[in-house]
Design an enzyme around this catalytic site. Structure first.
Site, PDB file in Angstrom:
ATOM      1  N   LYS A  90     -38.810  45.140 -16.078  1.00 15.39           N
ATOM      2  CA  LYS A  90     -37.933  46.003 -17.014  1.00 15.39           C
ATOM      3  C   LYS A  90     -36.646  46.230 -15.973  1.00 15.39           C
ATOM      4  O   LYS A  90     -36.678  47.062 -15.283  1.00 15.39           O
ATOM      5  CB  LYS A  90     -38.755  47.306 -17.247  1.00 15.39           C
ATOM      6  CG  LYS A  90     -37.969  48.097 -18.501  1.00 15.39           C
ATOM      7  CD  LYS A  90     -38.854  48.992 -18.969  1.00 15.39           C
ATOM      8  CE  LYS A  90     -38.301  50.151 -20.010  1.00 15.39           C
ATOM      9  NZ  LYS A  90     -37.952  49.501 -21.228  1.00 15.39           N
ATOM     10  N   GLU A 134     -39.260  39.192 -29.007  1.00 14.98           N
ATOM     11  CA  GLU A 134     -39.339  40.520 -29.040  1.00 14.98           C
ATOM     12  C   GLU A 134     -38.102  41.141 -29.610  1.00 14.98           C
ATOM     13  O   GLU A 134     -36.944  40.253 -29.920  1.00 14.98           O
ATOM     14  CB  GLU A 134     -39.523  41.204 -27.619  1.00 14.98           C
ATOM     15  CG  GLU A 134     -38.459  40.750 -26.745  1.00 14.98           C
ATOM     16  CD  GLU A 134     -38.961  41.406 -25.417  1.00 14.98           C
ATOM     17  OE1 GLU A 134     -39.659  42.730 -25.251  1.00 14.98           O
ATOM     18  OE2 GLU A 134     -38.332  40.875 -24.176  1.00 14.98           O
ATOM     19  N   LEU A 170     -41.485  41.908 -22.649  1.00 17.15           N
ATOM     20  CA  LEU A 170     -41.725  43.132 -21.792  1.00 17.15           C
ATOM     21  C   LEU A 170     -43.141  43.622 -22.264  1.00 17.15           C
ATOM     22  O   LEU A 170     -43.131  43.744 -23.667  1.00 17.15           O
ATOM     23  CB  LEU A 170     -40.684  44.291 -22.125  1.00 17.15           C
ATOM     24  CG  LEU A 170     -40.769  45.493 -21.185  1.00 17.15           C
ATOM     25  CD1 LEU A 170     -40.141  45.141 -19.905  1.00 17.15           C
ATOM     26  CD2 LEU A 170     -40.077  46.652 -21.617  1.00 17.15           C
ATOM     27  N   TYR A 176     -35.953  49.982 -14.422  1.00 17.44           N
ATOM     28  CA  TYR A 176     -36.004  51.360 -14.865  1.00 17.44           C
ATOM     29  C   TYR A 176     -37.207  51.589 -16.072  1.00 17.44           C
ATOM     30  O   TYR A 176     -37.875  50.768 -16.107  1.00 17.44           O
ATOM     31  CB  TYR A 176     -34.470  51.384 -15.908  1.00 17.44           C
ATOM     32  CG  TYR A 176     -34.707  50.668 -17.314  1.00 17.44           C
ATOM     33  CD1 TYR A 176     -34.578  49.362 -17.235  1.00 17.44           C
ATOM     34  CD2 TYR A 176     -34.721  51.438 -18.478  1.00 17.44           C
ATOM     35  CE1 TYR A 176     -34.473  48.776 -18.482  1.00 17.44           C
ATOM     36  CE2 TYR A 176     -34.796  50.765 -19.749  1.00 17.44           C
ATOM     37  CZ  TYR A 176     -34.727  49.490 -19.658  1.00 17.44           C
ATOM     38  OH  TYR A 176     -34.519  48.779 -20.798  1.00 17.44           O
TER      39      TYR A 176
END
Ligand code: PLP
Length: 279
Positions: free
Chosen positions: A147, A179, A203, A36
Site C-alpha cells: 500500500k 482490482e 492490494l 499508508y
C-alpha cells in the site's frame, strides 16, 4: 477534553488538517517514498485496527521502511488521536515515509521515518449507491500488494472513470480483472463468492478479507481465483469493496447492465458487517 473538528498529526505536532505543514524534504513529497493506511472510526473506536496495523507493518517491511515506533505504539497513538476529534464517526488516514533528507534516490542513513496522521468527520456507512464501472488497462507496477503512496496510475484511472460518469475504474491485466482504482472487485456467481487471489497484482483489502470470513460464517463457498472481464459481465452480483465503502453493488460495466441478481446474498454480507461494527 476540548475536541477538534478535524486533526492532523506529524511527528508529534498536532494542528487542524488545514494548518499542518510538512517539510519539503519529506521523501513522500519527492518520491512517494512511503506507505499508508485508511481506517474507519465508529464511536471514537478504530474499526479493524489490528488488520490495518498488520498490513502497515507488512507494506513497510516490503519497501524496507523502519516503523517510527512499535506497531502497538502506533496503534495506541491512533486510538488517542481518534478520541480528540469531535465526530464519533471518522475517516482516519495515516502514512509513514522513509525519512526527511535532501533529495537523493539512495536511502538516507540514521534518519527516522515520519508519521503523518489525519482524521476528519465521516458520514458513516452508506451503501445504497449502485455503481457504474469502467474497465481500464492495468499498467501498474508488479507490487500492488504494497500500500504505497505511489498512486498515480490509480489516480489517472479514477479520474477517467469519473469523466465517463462512473464511480470506479476496474483494472484489467491480460483480460483478467485485478482490482479497482481504490477498491477490490469481487463477484457472486451461482451462489459462490469469487475474488482475485492474494498476490502481487492486488492490494490485500481488509474488506475483501472480512467478506471471505463472513462467507465462511454463512456457509457461502469462496473461490480465490482470477476471473476475466467477460465472467465479471456475466456475474450475478459485482461487489466493490473498500474500508470506506465496504460492499458496493455495481449495476453497469462499460455501459452495459450487469449484476443485481442476488440481492439476498449481498444483504447477508452487509448484515454481517453491520453486526461487526455494532460489536
Ligand atoms: N485496492 C486498492 C488499490 C485500494 O486503494 C484499496 C483501498 O483503498 C483497496 C483495494 C481496498 O482495501 P481496503 O478494503 O483495505 O480498504
Amino acid at each position: 477534553m476540548e475536541r477538534m473538528k478535524n486533526l492532523a498529526y506529524y511527528n508529534g505536532r498536532i494542528t487542524s488538517i488545514e494548518d499542518m505543514m510538512i517539510p519539503a524534504n519529506d521523501r513522500g513529497f519527492y518520491f512517494g517514498d512511503g506507505i499508508y493506511e485508511v481506517a474507519m472510526v465508529f464511536n471514537h473506536k478504530i474499526f479493524a485496527l489490528e488488520d490495518h496495523l498488520d498490513r502497515m507493518a507488512n507494506s513497510a517491511a516490503l519497501v524496507r521502511i523502519e516503523l517510527p515506533a512499535a506497531k502497538e505504539e502506533i496503534g495506541h497513538l491512533l486510538e488517542e488521536l481518534a478520541l480528540k476529534v469531535e465526530s464519533p464517526c471518522q475517516f482516519l488516514y495515516w502514512q509513514i515515509t522513509r525519512a526527511s533528507s535532501p533529495r537523493n534516490h539512495l536511502f538516507p542513513e540514521g534518519v527516522a521515518s515520519n508519521l503523518y496522521v489525519y482524521s476528519k468527520p465521516w458520514k458513516g456507512v452508506e451503501m445504497s449507491d449502485e455503481y457504474r464501472l469502467m474497465t481500464v488497462e492495468d499498467t501498474r507496477f508488479l507490487h500492488c500488494n504494497i500500500k504505497t503512496l505511489n498512486l498515480l496510475p490509480n489516480v489517472m484511472a479514477a479520474q477517467k472513470a469519473k469523466e465517463a460518469g462512473c464511480s470506479e475504474a476496474v483494472f484489467v491485466r491480460d483480460g483478467y480483472v485485478t482490482e479497482g482504482s481504490h477498491s477490490n472487485i469481487s463477484m457472486i456467481k451461482d451462489g459462490v463468492f469469487v475474488t482475485h487471489p492474494l498476490d502481487h497484482l492486488i492490494l490485500p483489502g481488509t474488506e475483501r478479507n472480512h467478506m471471505i470470513r463472513y462467507c465462511a460464517e454463512l456457509g457461502i463457498l469462496v473461490e480465490e481465483r482470477a476471473f476475466t472481464v467477460e465472467e465479471l459481465a456475466e456475474a450475478d452480483e459485482i461487489i466493490v469493496s473498500s474500508t470506506s465503502h465496504p460492499s458496493m453493488r455495481a449495476m453497469e460495466l462499460d455501459g452495459k447492465a450487469v449484476g443485481m441478481k442476488n440481492p439476498e446474498l449481498v444483504k447477508k454480507l452487509r448484515d454481517k458487517y453491520m453486526e461487526e461494527i455494532e460489536k
